[in-house]
Structure formats: structure tokens, C-alpha cells
Scaffold this motif. Structure first.
Motif, PDB file in Angstrom:
ATOM      1  N   GLY A  10     -97.965 -84.934   2.631  1.00 17.28           N
ATOM      2  CA  GLY A  10     -97.463 -84.717   3.984  1.00 17.28           C
ATOM      3  C   GLY A  10     -96.134 -85.398   4.232  1.00 17.28           C
ATOM      4  O   GLY A  10     -95.255 -84.838   4.886  1.00 17.28           O
ATOM      5  N   LEU A  11     -95.985 -86.596   3.714  1.00 21.31           N
ATOM      6  CA  LEU A  11     -94.697 -87.285   3.851  1.00 21.31           C
ATOM      7  C   LEU A  11     -93.583 -86.462   3.205  1.00 21.31           C
ATOM      8  O   LEU A  11     -92.533 -86.232   3.799  1.00 21.31           O
ATOM      9  N   ILE A  12     -93.848 -86.002   2.004  1.00 21.87           N
ATOM     10  CA  ILE A  12     -92.854 -85.202   1.285  1.00 21.87           C
ATOM     11  C   ILE A  12     -92.684 -83.842   1.954  1.00 21.87           C
ATOM     12  O   ILE A  12     -91.564 -83.355   2.118  1.00 21.87           O
ATOM     13  N   ALA A  13     -93.787 -83.229   2.370  1.00 21.24           N
ATOM     14  CA  ALA A  13     -93.733 -81.908   3.006  1.00 21.24           C
ATOM     15  C   ALA A  13     -92.964 -81.957   4.319  1.00 21.24           C
ATOM     16  O   ALA A  13     -92.237 -81.020   4.649  1.00 21.24           O
ATOM     17  N   GLY A  14     -93.110 -83.021   5.076  1.00 19.61           N
ATOM     18  CA  GLY A  14     -92.370 -83.166   6.327  1.00 19.61           C
ATOM     19  C   GLY A  14     -90.876 -83.205   6.088  1.00 19.61           C
ATOM     20  O   GLY A  14     -90.096 -82.575   6.804  1.00 19.61           O
ATOM     21  N   ILE A  15     -90.475 -83.917   5.073  1.00 17.12           N
ATOM     22  CA  ILE A  15     -89.052 -83.994   4.734  1.00 17.12           C
ATOM     23  C   ILE A  15     -88.554 -82.631   4.271  1.00 17.12           C
ATOM     24  O   ILE A  15     -87.501 -82.153   4.706  1.00 17.12           O
ATOM     25  N   LEU A  16     -89.313 -81.980   3.394  1.00 14.63           N
ATOM     26  CA  LEU A  16     -88.897 -80.669   2.894  1.00 14.63           C
ATOM     27  C   LEU A  16     -88.949 -79.599   3.979  1.00 14.63           C
ATOM     28  O   LEU A  16     -88.104 -78.703   4.001  1.00 14.63           O
ATOM     29  N   ALA A  17     -89.918 -79.668   4.881  1.00 15.03           N
ATOM     30  CA  ALA A  17     -89.974 -78.716   5.990  1.00 15.03           C
ATOM     31  C   ALA A  17     -88.735 -78.855   6.861  1.00 15.03           C
ATOM     32  O   ALA A  17     -88.167 -77.860   7.315  1.00 15.03           O
ATOM     33  N   PRO A  26     -87.032 -82.856  18.802  1.00 20.22           N
ATOM     34  CA  PRO A  26     -87.251 -84.052  19.609  1.00 20.22           C
ATOM     35  C   PRO A  26     -88.066 -85.073  18.809  1.00 20.22           C
ATOM     36  O   PRO A  26     -89.023 -84.712  18.146  1.00 20.22           O
ATOM     37  N   GLY A  27     -87.655 -86.287  18.831  1.00 21.32           N
ATOM     38  CA  GLY A  27     -88.390 -87.336  18.134  1.00 21.32           C
ATOM     39  C   GLY A  27     -87.775 -87.739  16.815  1.00 21.32           C
ATOM     40  O   GLY A  27     -88.084 -88.779  16.275  1.00 21.32           O
ATOM     41  N   GLY A  28     -86.932 -86.901  16.264  1.00 24.71           N
ATOM     42  CA  GLY A  28     -86.201 -87.255  15.061  1.00 24.71           C
ATOM     43  C   GLY A  28     -87.016 -87.238  13.785  1.00 24.71           C
ATOM     44  O   GLY A  28     -88.019 -86.538  13.648  1.00 24.71           O
ATOM     45  N   PHE A  29     -86.568 -88.036  12.844  1.00 25.94           N
ATOM     46  CA  PHE A  29     -87.077 -88.037  11.478  1.00 25.94           C
ATOM     47  C   PHE A  29     -88.530 -88.478  11.385  1.00 25.94           C
ATOM     48  O   PHE A  29     -89.319 -87.893  10.646  1.00 25.94           O
ATOM     49  N   ILE A  30     -88.913 -89.495  12.147  1.00 26.15           N
ATOM     50  CA  ILE A  30     -90.281 -90.022  12.096  1.00 26.15           C
ATOM     51  C   ILE A  30     -91.276 -88.967  12.568  1.00 26.15           C
ATOM     52  O   ILE A  30     -92.318 -88.764  11.945  1.00 26.15           O
ATOM     53  N   VAL A  31     -90.955 -88.270  13.649  1.00 27.90           N
ATOM     54  CA  VAL A  31     -91.837 -87.216  14.150  1.00 27.90           C
ATOM     55  C   VAL A  31     -91.948 -86.100  13.123  1.00 27.90           C
ATOM     56  O   VAL A  31     -93.033 -85.538  12.927  1.00 27.90           O
ATOM     57  N   THR A  32     -90.859 -85.774  12.446  1.00 24.03           N
ATOM     58  CA  THR A  32     -90.882 -84.746  11.418  1.00 24.03           C
ATOM     59  C   THR A  32     -91.824 -85.136  10.285  1.00 24.03           C
ATOM     60  O   THR A  32     -92.571 -84.300   9.770  1.00 24.03           O
ATOM     61  N   ILE A  33     -91.814 -86.394   9.885  1.00 19.72           N
ATOM     62  CA  ILE A  33     -92.725 -86.858   8.833  1.00 19.72           C
ATOM     63  C   ILE A  33     -94.175 -86.785   9.313  1.00 19.72           C
ATOM     64  O   ILE A  33     -95.059 -86.342   8.573  1.00 19.72           O
ATOM     65  N   ILE A  34     -94.429 -87.175  10.548  1.00 23.80           N
ATOM     66  CA  ILE A  34     -95.787 -87.079  11.095  1.00 23.80           C
ATOM     67  C   ILE A  34     -96.235 -85.620  11.141  1.00 23.80           C
ATOM     68  O   ILE A  34     -97.381 -85.303  10.800  1.00 23.80           O
ATOM     69  N   ILE A  35     -95.335 -84.735  11.533  1.00 22.66           N
ATOM     70  CA  ILE A  35     -95.636 -83.306  11.534  1.00 22.66           C
ATOM     71  C   ILE A  35     -95.958 -82.842  10.116  1.00 22.66           C
ATOM     72  O   ILE A  35     -96.849 -82.023   9.904  1.00 22.66           O
ATOM     73  N   GLY A  36     -95.253 -83.367   9.135  1.00 18.33           N
ATOM     74  CA  GLY A  36     -95.532 -83.026   7.742  1.00 18.33           C
ATOM     75  C   GLY A  36     -96.912 -83.464   7.303  1.00 18.33           C
ATOM     76  O   GLY A  36     -97.613 -82.734   6.594  1.00 18.33           O
ATOM     77  N   ILE A  37     -97.335 -84.641   7.730  1.00 15.96           N
ATOM     78  CA  ILE A  37     -98.675 -85.125   7.394  1.00 15.96           C
ATOM     79  C   ILE A  37     -99.727 -84.225   8.038  1.00 15.96           C
ATOM     80  O   ILE A  37    -100.674 -83.782   7.376  1.00 15.96           O
ATOM     81  N   LEU A  74     -94.380 -77.440  11.947  1.00 15.17           N
ATOM     82  CA  LEU A  74     -93.041 -77.666  12.496  1.00 15.17           C
ATOM     83  C   LEU A  74     -92.611 -76.476  13.345  1.00 15.17           C
ATOM     84  O   LEU A  74     -92.053 -76.645  14.430  1.00 15.17           O
ATOM     85  N   PHE A  75     -92.886 -75.266  12.898  1.00 15.35           N
ATOM     86  CA  PHE A  75     -92.562 -74.063  13.673  1.00 15.35           C
ATOM     87  C   PHE A  75     -93.306 -74.050  14.999  1.00 15.35           C
ATOM     88  O   PHE A  75     -92.703 -73.826  16.058  1.00 15.35           O
ATOM     89  N   ILE A  76     -94.599 -74.334  14.968  1.00 12.69           N
ATOM     90  CA  ILE A  76     -95.394 -74.360  16.189  1.00 12.69           C
ATOM     91  C   ILE A  76     -94.916 -75.458  17.133  1.00 12.69           C
ATOM     92  O   ILE A  76     -94.791 -75.255  18.342  1.00 12.69           O
ATOM     93  N   TYR A  77     -94.608 -76.620  16.570  1.00 19.08           N
ATOM     94  CA  TYR A  77     -94.105 -77.742  17.370  1.00 19.08           C
ATOM     95  C   TYR A  77     -92.819 -77.369  18.110  1.00 19.08           C
ATOM     96  O   TYR A  77     -92.664 -77.645  19.295  1.00 19.08           O
ATOM     97  N   ARG A  78     -91.918 -76.701  17.408  1.00 20.07           N
ATOM     98  CA  ARG A  78     -90.653 -76.296  18.030  1.00 20.07           C
ATOM     99  C   ARG A  78     -90.889 -75.269  19.137  1.00 20.07           C
ATOM    100  O   ARG A  78     -90.199 -75.304  20.150  1.00 20.07           O
TER     101      ARG A  78
END
Length: 82
Positions: A10-17, A26-37, A74-78
Motif C-alpha cells: 500500500g505504501l508503494i501503491a500509494g506513491i505509484l497511484a 487535498p492532504g498531500g503526500f501523506i494522505v496519498t500514501i494512506i489512500i494507497g494502503i 484515489l479516483f473515488i477519493y478525488r
């Protein structure tokens, strides 16, 4: 090992997503990583339901499932945040 794999992938997937779907989140990089997890967990669940298997170890199939789940979440979040 399942949940630990989901978190690591998930950590890696969030970055790649974020790389695959660039944009202002909204929320930046940390939120993106959480979304990946979360996406890796969702991807593992969907993959298991569809018979592809889940995120069950460190292999390419699990990695692709985690990335797919990260992109979906990530798509749903956006869409929800827009």
C-alpha cells in the motif's frame, strides 16, 4: 502475513497511484500514501472475490493488485472531495 503485505504494498501503491494519476489532492503526500494502503486492502479484497487472489506475499501479482486498488481508491477519493 496478509495484512503486513497489504500495508507495505500500500505504501508503494500509494506513491505509484499518485505518479500514474497526478493532480492536486487535498492532504498531500501523506494522505496519498494512506489512500494507497486502503487501496491495497481494497484491491486484495476485490482480487480475492474475483478469484485472482489477494495480496498474499511479495510477488508481482500482489503488487499489481495493490496498485490497482490504490488507483481505484484515489479516483473515488478525488470524486468525493471535488
Amino acid at each position: 502475513m496478509g495484512i503486513l503485505s497489504w500495508i507495505i504494498f500500500g505504501l508503494i501503491a500509494g506513491i505509484l497511484a499518485k505518479v500514474i494519476m497526478p493532480g492536486a489532492d487535498p492532504g498531500g503526500f501523506i494522505v496519498t500514501i494512506i489512500i494507497g494502503i486502503v487501496g491495497a486492502v481494497v484491491g486484495g479484497f476485490i482480487g480475492s472475490l474475483l478469484g485472482f487472489g489477494g495480496v498474499d506475499g511479495f510477488n508481482i501479482g500482489s503488487f499489481l493488485i495493490a496498485i490497482f486498488g490504490g488507483i481505484v481508491v484515489l479516483f473515488i477519493y478525488r470524486k468525493v472531495r471535488a
